[in-house]
Design a protein around this motif. Sequence first.
Motif, PDB file in Angstrom:
ATOM      1  N   GLY A 173      42.225  37.127  35.183  1.00  0.00           N
ATOM      2  CA  GLY A 173      41.435  37.113  36.408  1.00  0.00           C
ATOM      3  C   GLY A 173      42.317  37.160  37.644  1.00  0.00           C
ATOM      4  O   GLY A 173      41.992  37.829  38.633  1.00  0.00           O
ATOM      5  N   LEU A 174      43.445  36.454  37.584  1.00  0.00           N
ATOM      6  CA  LEU A 174      44.395  36.485  38.695  1.00  0.00           C
ATOM      7  C   LEU A 174      44.951  37.886  38.900  1.00  0.00           C
ATOM      8  O   LEU A 174      45.054  38.376  40.034  1.00  0.00           O
ATOM      9  N   LEU A 175      45.342  38.541  37.812  1.00  0.00           N
ATOM     10  CA  LEU A 175      45.900  39.888  37.914  1.00  0.00           C
ATOM     11  C   LEU A 175      44.874  40.870  38.465  1.00  0.00           C
ATOM     12  O   LEU A 175      45.216  41.763  39.250  1.00  0.00           O
ATOM     13  N   ASP A 176      43.622  40.707  38.062  1.00  0.00           N
ATOM     14  CA  ASP A 176      42.568  41.580  38.605  1.00  0.00           C
ATOM     15  C   ASP A 176      42.443  41.394  40.118  1.00  0.00           C
ATOM     16  O   ASP A 176      42.236  42.364  40.853  1.00  0.00           O
ATOM     17  N   ALA A 177      42.571  40.140  40.580  1.00  0.00           N
ATOM     18  CA  ALA A 177      42.485  39.874  42.019  1.00  0.00           C
ATOM     19  C   ALA A 177      43.646  40.523  42.762  1.00  0.00           C
ATOM     20  O   ALA A 177      43.469  41.079  43.852  1.00  0.00           O
ATOM     21  N   LEU A 178      44.845  40.457  42.175  1.00  0.00           N
ATOM     22  CA  LEU A 178      46.005  41.056  42.820  1.00  0.00           C
ATOM     23  C   LEU A 178      45.882  42.567  42.913  1.00  0.00           C
ATOM     24  O   LEU A 178      46.461  43.191  43.806  1.00  0.00           O
ATOM     25  N   ALA A 179      45.138  43.168  42.001  1.00  0.00           N
ATOM     26  CA  ALA A 179      45.027  44.626  41.945  1.00  0.00           C
ATOM     27  C   ALA A 179      43.837  45.155  42.735  1.00  0.00           C
ATOM     28  O   ALA A 179      43.588  46.366  42.728  1.00  0.00           O
ATOM     29  N   THR A 180      43.110  44.276  43.443  1.00  0.00           N
ATOM     30  CA  THR A 180      41.894  44.689  44.141  1.00  0.00           C
ATOM     31  C   THR A 180      41.972  44.350  45.616  1.00  0.00           C
ATOM     32  O   THR A 180      42.357  43.239  45.983  1.00  0.00           O
ATOM     33  N   LEU A 182      40.169  43.818  49.486  1.00  0.00           N
ATOM     34  CA  LEU A 182      39.003  43.054  49.910  1.00  0.00           C
ATOM     35  C   LEU A 182      37.717  43.881  49.858  1.00  0.00           C
ATOM     36  O   LEU A 182      36.630  43.331  49.671  1.00  0.00           O
ATOM     37  N   ASP A 183      37.838  45.214  50.014  1.00  0.00           N
ATOM     38  CA  ASP A 183      36.647  46.063  49.960  1.00  0.00           C
ATOM     39  C   ASP A 183      36.253  46.434  48.545  1.00  0.00           C
ATOM     40  O   ASP A 183      35.322  47.214  48.338  1.00  0.00           O
ATOM     41  N   GLY A 184      36.956  45.863  47.556  1.00  0.00           N
ATOM     42  CA  GLY A 184      36.621  46.124  46.162  1.00  0.00           C
ATOM     43  C   GLY A 184      37.336  47.305  45.545  1.00  0.00           C
ATOM     44  O   GLY A 184      37.270  47.509  44.331  1.00  0.00           O
ATOM     45  N   LYS A 185      38.034  48.084  46.354  1.00  0.00           N
ATOM     46  CA  LYS A 185      38.776  49.231  45.836  1.00  0.00           C
ATOM     47  C   LYS A 185      40.116  48.785  45.265  1.00  0.00           C
ATOM     48  O   LYS A 185      40.603  47.710  45.569  1.00  0.00           O
ATOM     49  N   SER A 186      40.693  49.643  44.437  1.00  0.00           N
ATOM     50  CA  SER A 186      41.977  49.316  43.813  1.00  0.00           C
ATOM     51  C   SER A 186      43.094  49.346  44.843  1.00  0.00           C
ATOM     52  O   SER A 186      43.162  50.255  45.665  1.00  0.00           O
ATOM     53  N   ALA A 187      43.957  48.346  44.776  1.00  0.00           N
ATOM     54  CA  ALA A 187      45.130  48.314  45.650  1.00  0.00           C
ATOM     55  C   ALA A 187      46.149  49.338  45.173  1.00  0.00           C
ATOM     56  O   ALA A 187      46.139  49.762  44.009  1.00  0.00           O
ATOM     57  N   ALA A 188      47.026  49.733  46.064  1.00  0.00           N
ATOM     58  CA  ALA A 188      48.095  50.656  45.682  1.00  0.00           C
ATOM     59  C   ALA A 188      48.950  50.023  44.590  1.00  0.00           C
ATOM     60  O   ALA A 188      49.126  48.799  44.550  1.00  0.00           O
ATOM     61  N   ALA A 189      49.476  50.860  43.713  1.00  0.00           N
ATOM     62  CA  ALA A 189      50.270  50.345  42.592  1.00  0.00           C
ATOM     63  C   ALA A 189      51.467  49.545  43.077  1.00  0.00           C
ATOM     64  O   ALA A 189      51.822  48.514  42.500  1.00  0.00           O
ATOM     65  N   ARG A 222      48.702  44.407  32.304  1.00  0.00           N
ATOM     66  CA  ARG A 222      47.520  45.025  32.906  1.00  0.00           C
ATOM     67  C   ARG A 222      47.866  46.445  33.293  1.00  0.00           C
ATOM     68  O   ARG A 222      48.864  46.677  33.957  1.00  0.00           O
ATOM     69  N   LYS A 223      47.042  47.382  32.874  1.00  0.00           N
ATOM     70  CA  LYS A 223      47.316  48.775  33.165  1.00  0.00           C
ATOM     71  C   LYS A 223      47.132  49.024  34.656  1.00  0.00           C
ATOM     72  O   LYS A 223      46.117  48.679  35.243  1.00  0.00           O
TER      73      LYS A 223
END
Length: 408
Positions: A173-180, A182-189, A222-223
């Motif tokens: 769950g933490l990793l998912d938060a880091l990868a997202t 605030l607008d719900g879109k994926s963060a840059a790699a 996490r991919k």
Amino acid sequence: MSTTFKVRFWEIKKRAGRKRPYGVRWVTETKEHSEWYVTKALAASRLSELSGAARAGEPFDVDTGLPLSELRRKNSVSFLQFSQSYVDMKWSDAAAKTRASTVEALATAGAEFVKDVTGRPEVTELRGVLIRNLLPPTTRDLKLDEEQKEVVAWLVRNSRPLYDVTDASAVRGLLDALATKLDGKSAAASVYQRKRAVLFNMLSYAVEKELIPDNLLTRIKRKASKVVEQVDPRVVANPRQVEQLLTAVTYVGRRNADRGAHLAAFFATGYYAAARPAEGLALREDDCTLPEDGWGMLVLGESRPAAGKRRTDSGEVHDQRSLKHRGRKEVRPVPIPPVLVQILREHIERFGVGRGGRLFRSPNGGVVSYSTYYRVWEEARRYAFTPAQVTSPLAGRPYDLRHAAVSL
């Protein structure tokens, strides 16, 4: 702490006339323990938890009667408390940019790693108080308004125990938060990898402090999108285009104290000496060897990256650091061609130097801000380029002059 594997459980017992009539009872070694519940279902669930831990071979604490993992979780510092202690440990030796990156990553994680209770503030509010008030050591004593006080109080009460990071689903769950975002879109790699590295290092520090048994990020993957490390060739300007840009810069702000002309030599240093913008801002007259004819030399030894007042030791927007990827007092000598020698000589003759001999400065003598030289650059692009080129990535940032220099 004394632990044991000798644990015996009794059947659930009911005592009439009590608010909590159903009891779970067990023995560690020879010490008896009990917990009482309102319903038999709750008591049965608790008995199942305890007996499951015993069947799994988990040691129990003799004095409290609790499984060791549960006791550690109960006595664990919160994720917020440990994040603060980790930032404190890193702060003094970290560059201002690193401080900002660490705070941003832990704010993202800390806003996610909270208890699932009612009244949870918005994620933007949680991240905001973490970034502004709770994580940087320099701002924890600042006064808060009533709304901020409520958010801080809720977060302090409901930050999950650090020991919960031993649960794989919680870490995912933490990793998912880091990868997202605030607008719900994926963060840059690159953003995700940077934040994950901060979390990884903090959890490794927790292992070192013996607060958790191991760091699950060594095993949980996490991919994520691949990071593009090569320079986009579309951003690289050719020599003629750079010449047009440097000329256009001199036309910017002619009615405003020649602010563009003052920065023309700054941009030229980025192109002809492949200097980073933060290195150019720190350039002093003593760093320059500028003969009347032929090649000259710049000795780059300082960088002035913009990091924010809350992140720097001086309280200024710009940090004062050594060169990137180099030792504290290490310098980088850069031979410069005659064209840059002439540009710098003319700059010093026309504008002089500021405090400490700095070549480039703001009207009040300070460091030129990031926003100022970006606005000048954007306006120069509109002067120098066709409409199609302006909307393209071509030389879109002052930093792209460095890429053009390497290509040249």
